[in-house]
Each structure stands twice: as structure tokens, then as C-alpha cells.
Design a protein around this motif. Sequence first.
Motif, mmCIF file in Angstrom:
data_model
loop_
_atom_site.group_PDB
_atom_site.id
_atom_site.type_symbol
_atom_site.label_atom_id
_atom_site.label_comp_id
_atom_site.label_asym_id
_atom_site.label_seq_id
_atom_site.Cartn_x
_atom_site.Cartn_y
_atom_site.Cartn_z
ATOM 1 N N LEU A 108 0.820 -1.210 0.000
ATOM 2 C CA LEU A 108 0.000 0.000 0.000
ATOM 3 C C LEU A 108 0.856 1.263 0.000
ATOM 4 O O LEU A 108 0.562 2.231 -0.707
ATOM 5 C CB LEU A 108 -0.941 -0.007 1.202
ATOM 6 C CG LEU A 108 -2.065 -1.050 1.154
ATOM 7 C CD1 LEU A 108 -2.849 -1.038 2.457
ATOM 8 C CD2 LEU A 108 -2.966 -0.795 -0.027
ATOM 9 N N ALA A 109 1.926 1.262 0.773
ATOM 10 C CA ALA A 109 2.811 2.424 0.823
ATOM 11 C C ALA A 109 3.492 2.649 -0.531
ATOM 12 O O ALA A 109 3.613 3.788 -0.998
ATOM 13 C CB ALA A 109 3.861 2.241 1.913
ATOM 14 N N GLY A 110 3.923 1.583 -1.180
ATOM 15 C CA GLY A 110 4.566 1.714 -2.486
ATOM 16 C C GLY A 110 3.607 2.197 -3.556
ATOM 17 O O GLY A 110 3.965 3.031 -4.394
ATOM 18 N N LEU A 111 2.373 1.692 -3.537
ATOM 19 C CA LEU A 111 1.388 2.149 -4.511
ATOM 20 C C LEU A 111 1.012 3.610 -4.281
ATOM 21 O O LEU A 111 0.862 4.376 -5.241
ATOM 22 C CB LEU A 111 0.149 1.257 -4.460
ATOM 23 C CG LEU A 111 0.327 -0.147 -5.030
ATOM 24 C CD1 LEU A 111 -0.948 -0.960 -4.855
ATOM 25 C CD2 LEU A 111 0.726 -0.085 -6.496
ATOM 26 N N ALA A 112 0.877 4.004 -3.029
ATOM 27 C CA ALA A 112 0.564 5.408 -2.725
ATOM 28 C C ALA A 112 1.710 6.316 -3.172
ATOM 29 O O ALA A 112 1.473 7.376 -3.766
ATOM 30 C CB ALA A 112 0.305 5.573 -1.230
ATOM 31 N N PRO A 130 8.080 6.554 -10.397
ATOM 32 C CA PRO A 130 6.843 5.827 -10.078
ATOM 33 C C PRO A 130 6.886 4.361 -10.507
ATOM 34 O O PRO A 130 6.277 3.506 -9.862
ATOM 35 C CB PRO A 130 5.751 6.590 -10.826
ATOM 36 C CG PRO A 130 6.391 7.597 -11.656
ATOM 37 C CD PRO A 130 7.823 7.692 -11.270
ATOM 38 N N VAL A 131 7.647 4.083 -11.567
ATOM 39 C CA VAL A 131 7.785 2.685 -12.003
ATOM 40 C C VAL A 131 8.525 1.882 -10.940
ATOM 41 O O VAL A 131 8.152 0.738 -10.641
ATOM 42 C CB VAL A 131 8.507 2.616 -13.375
ATOM 43 C CG1 VAL A 131 8.897 1.192 -13.718
ATOM 44 C CG2 VAL A 131 7.635 3.215 -14.448
ATOM 45 N N ALA A 132 9.557 2.449 -10.356
ATOM 46 C CA ALA A 132 10.316 1.750 -9.312
ATOM 47 C C ALA A 132 9.455 1.512 -8.081
ATOM 48 O O ALA A 132 9.487 0.428 -7.496
ATOM 49 C CB ALA A 132 11.561 2.544 -8.945
ATOM 50 N N TYR A 133 8.667 2.523 -7.703
ATOM 51 C CA TYR A 133 7.769 2.337 -6.560
ATOM 52 C C TYR A 133 6.724 1.257 -6.846
ATOM 53 O O TYR A 133 6.426 0.418 -5.990
ATOM 54 C CB TYR A 133 7.075 3.649 -6.208
ATOM 55 C CG TYR A 133 7.900 4.558 -5.335
ATOM 56 C CD1 TYR A 133 8.236 4.192 -4.036
ATOM 57 C CD2 TYR A 133 8.342 5.788 -5.803
ATOM 58 C CE1 TYR A 133 8.985 5.019 -3.236
ATOM 59 C CE2 TYR A 133 9.092 6.632 -5.008
ATOM 60 C CZ TYR A 133 9.413 6.239 -3.721
ATOM 61 O OH TYR A 133 10.164 7.055 -2.929
ATOM 62 N N ALA A 134 6.157 1.280 -8.046
ATOM 63 C CA ALA A 134 5.141 0.280 -8.392
ATOM 64 C C ALA A 134 5.750 -1.119 -8.465
ATOM 65 O O ALA A 134 5.128 -2.098 -8.020
ATOM 66 C CB ALA A 134 4.486 0.657 -9.716
ATOM 67 N N LEU A 135 6.951 -1.215 -9.012
ATOM 68 C CA LEU A 135 7.621 -2.522 -9.084
ATOM 69 C C LEU A 135 7.945 -3.045 -7.684
ATOM 70 O O LEU A 135 7.735 -4.227 -7.384
ATOM 71 C CB LEU A 135 8.895 -2.415 -9.919
ATOM 72 C CG LEU A 135 9.680 -3.710 -10.124
ATOM 73 C CD1 LEU A 135 8.852 -4.707 -10.915
ATOM 74 C CD2 LEU A 135 10.976 -3.419 -10.842
ATOM 75 N N GLY A 136 8.448 -2.165 -6.817
ATOM 76 C CA GLY A 136 8.719 -2.568 -5.434
ATOM 77 C C GLY A 136 7.448 -2.986 -4.706
ATOM 78 O O GLY A 136 7.446 -3.940 -3.927
ATOM 79 N N ALA A 137 6.336 -2.274 -4.992
ATOM 80 C CA ALA A 137 5.055 -2.643 -4.382
ATOM 81 C C ALA A 137 4.594 -4.008 -4.875
ATOM 82 O O ALA A 137 4.051 -4.808 -4.105
ATOM 83 C CB ALA A 137 4.008 -1.581 -4.688
ATOM 84 N N GLY A 138 4.844 -4.304 -6.152
ATOM 85 C CA GLY A 138 4.482 -5.620 -6.685
ATOM 86 C C GLY A 138 5.285 -6.740 -6.041
ATOM 87 O O GLY A 138 4.757 -7.810 -5.742
ATOM 88 N N VAL A 139 6.560 -6.478 -5.829
ATOM 89 C CA VAL A 139 7.416 -7.483 -5.166
ATOM 90 C C VAL A 139 6.944 -7.699 -3.728
ATOM 91 O O VAL A 139 6.890 -8.834 -3.237
ATOM 92 C CB VAL A 139 8.899 -7.055 -5.224
ATOM 93 C CG1 VAL A 139 9.765 -7.959 -4.371
ATOM 94 C CG2 VAL A 139 9.388 -7.057 -6.655
ATOM 95 N N CYS A 140 6.562 -6.621 -3.045
ATOM 96 C CA CYS A 140 6.059 -6.751 -1.669
ATOM 97 C C CYS A 140 4.713 -7.471 -1.629
ATOM 98 O O CYS A 140 4.423 -8.206 -0.681
ATOM 99 C CB CYS A 140 5.949 -5.379 -1.019
ATOM 100 S SG CYS A 140 7.557 -4.654 -0.634
ATOM 101 N N ALA A 141 3.890 -7.269 -2.658
ATOM 102 C CA ALA A 141 2.619 -8.002 -2.729
ATOM 103 C C ALA A 141 2.862 -9.497 -2.908
ATOM 104 O O ALA A 141 2.184 -10.329 -2.298
ATOM 105 C CB ALA A 141 1.770 -7.456 -3.875
ATOM 106 N N LEU A 142 3.852 -9.839 -3.730
ATOM 107 C CA LEU A 142 4.221 -11.247 -3.883
ATOM 108 C C LEU A 142 4.746 -11.814 -2.560
ATOM 109 O O LEU A 142 4.452 -12.957 -2.196
ATOM 110 C CB LEU A 142 5.267 -11.397 -4.983
ATOM 111 C CG LEU A 142 5.771 -12.808 -5.261
ATOM 112 C CD1 LEU A 142 4.640 -13.701 -5.734
ATOM 113 C CD2 LEU A 142 6.892 -12.768 -6.281
ATOM 114 N N ALA A 143 5.507 -11.007 -1.831
ATOM 115 C CA ALA A 143 6.012 -11.442 -0.529
ATOM 116 C C ALA A 143 4.865 -11.672 0.444
ATOM 117 O O ALA A 143 4.895 -12.629 1.229
ATOM 118 C CB ALA A 143 6.980 -10.411 0.032
ATOM 119 N N ALA A 144 3.842 -10.823 0.400
ATOM 120 C CA ALA A 144 2.684 -11.015 1.271
ATOM 121 C C ALA A 144 1.958 -12.315 0.928
ATOM 122 O O ALA A 144 1.522 -13.052 1.822
ATOM 123 C CB ALA A 144 1.733 -9.830 1.147
#
Length: 112
Positions: free
Chosen positions: A50-54, A69-83
Motif C-alpha cells: 500500500l505504501a509503495g502504490l501510494a 513511479p515505475v520503481a515504486y510500483a515494481l517494489g510494491a508488486g514485489v512486496c505483494a508477492l512477498a505477502a
Amino acid sequence: MSARTDSDSQGSAGSPGSAGDIAGDDEEYGPDDARRARWTATGTGALLTLAGLAAALLRLTGPAPALVPVAYALGAGVCALAALLGARGRTRRALWLLIAGVMVMALGDQVD
């Protein structure tokens, strides 16, 4: 002849291998510890997602380079996979993915 005391016949707490031993180095973790690790990995992954997407949405509307924003979105995707992995019990992999996701977000922040 030696006299036995009550504590000797039942096994003293100080003798190696007895039931009264304090936790050793090779002690296994119980189901409560595994459940706590799964919840922690899942919750942390969801929060970082959520923090990365925001941050990606905020940086997308600003004058930042497109890579940020691409780096933040990519990091958020990796964190979603981790969740997701954390919820399925793969907590070690989830931890490493959380670290990687945060590093990608930090790299995007440094580009700005």
C-alpha cells in the motif's frame, strides 16, 4: 553404597537430556511461532504494498522522472508477492522479497 534422593530418581533439572532442560540451541519452533511469522510477513507485505502504490501515485502526478513511479510500483508488486508467499507459509522467501521490494523502492527514491 550411595543413597538416592527423590530428585535423583526422577531426573534432576540440571542433568543433560532431562525434561527440565532450558531451551537448547537445537530447539524447534512451535506452531504458534510459525503462525506469528506468517501473520507478520503477510501484514508487512500488505502494508509495504500500500505504501509503495501510494508513493507511485503521488510521484506520478508530480514532476518526477518516469523511472521513479515505475520503481515504486515494481517494489510494491514485489512486496505483494512477498505477502502472498508469507500467507502460504514461505516466510523466509517472503522476508527476502520484502527486503528486495524495499530496496527497489529506495532505488527509485534515489533517482529523484
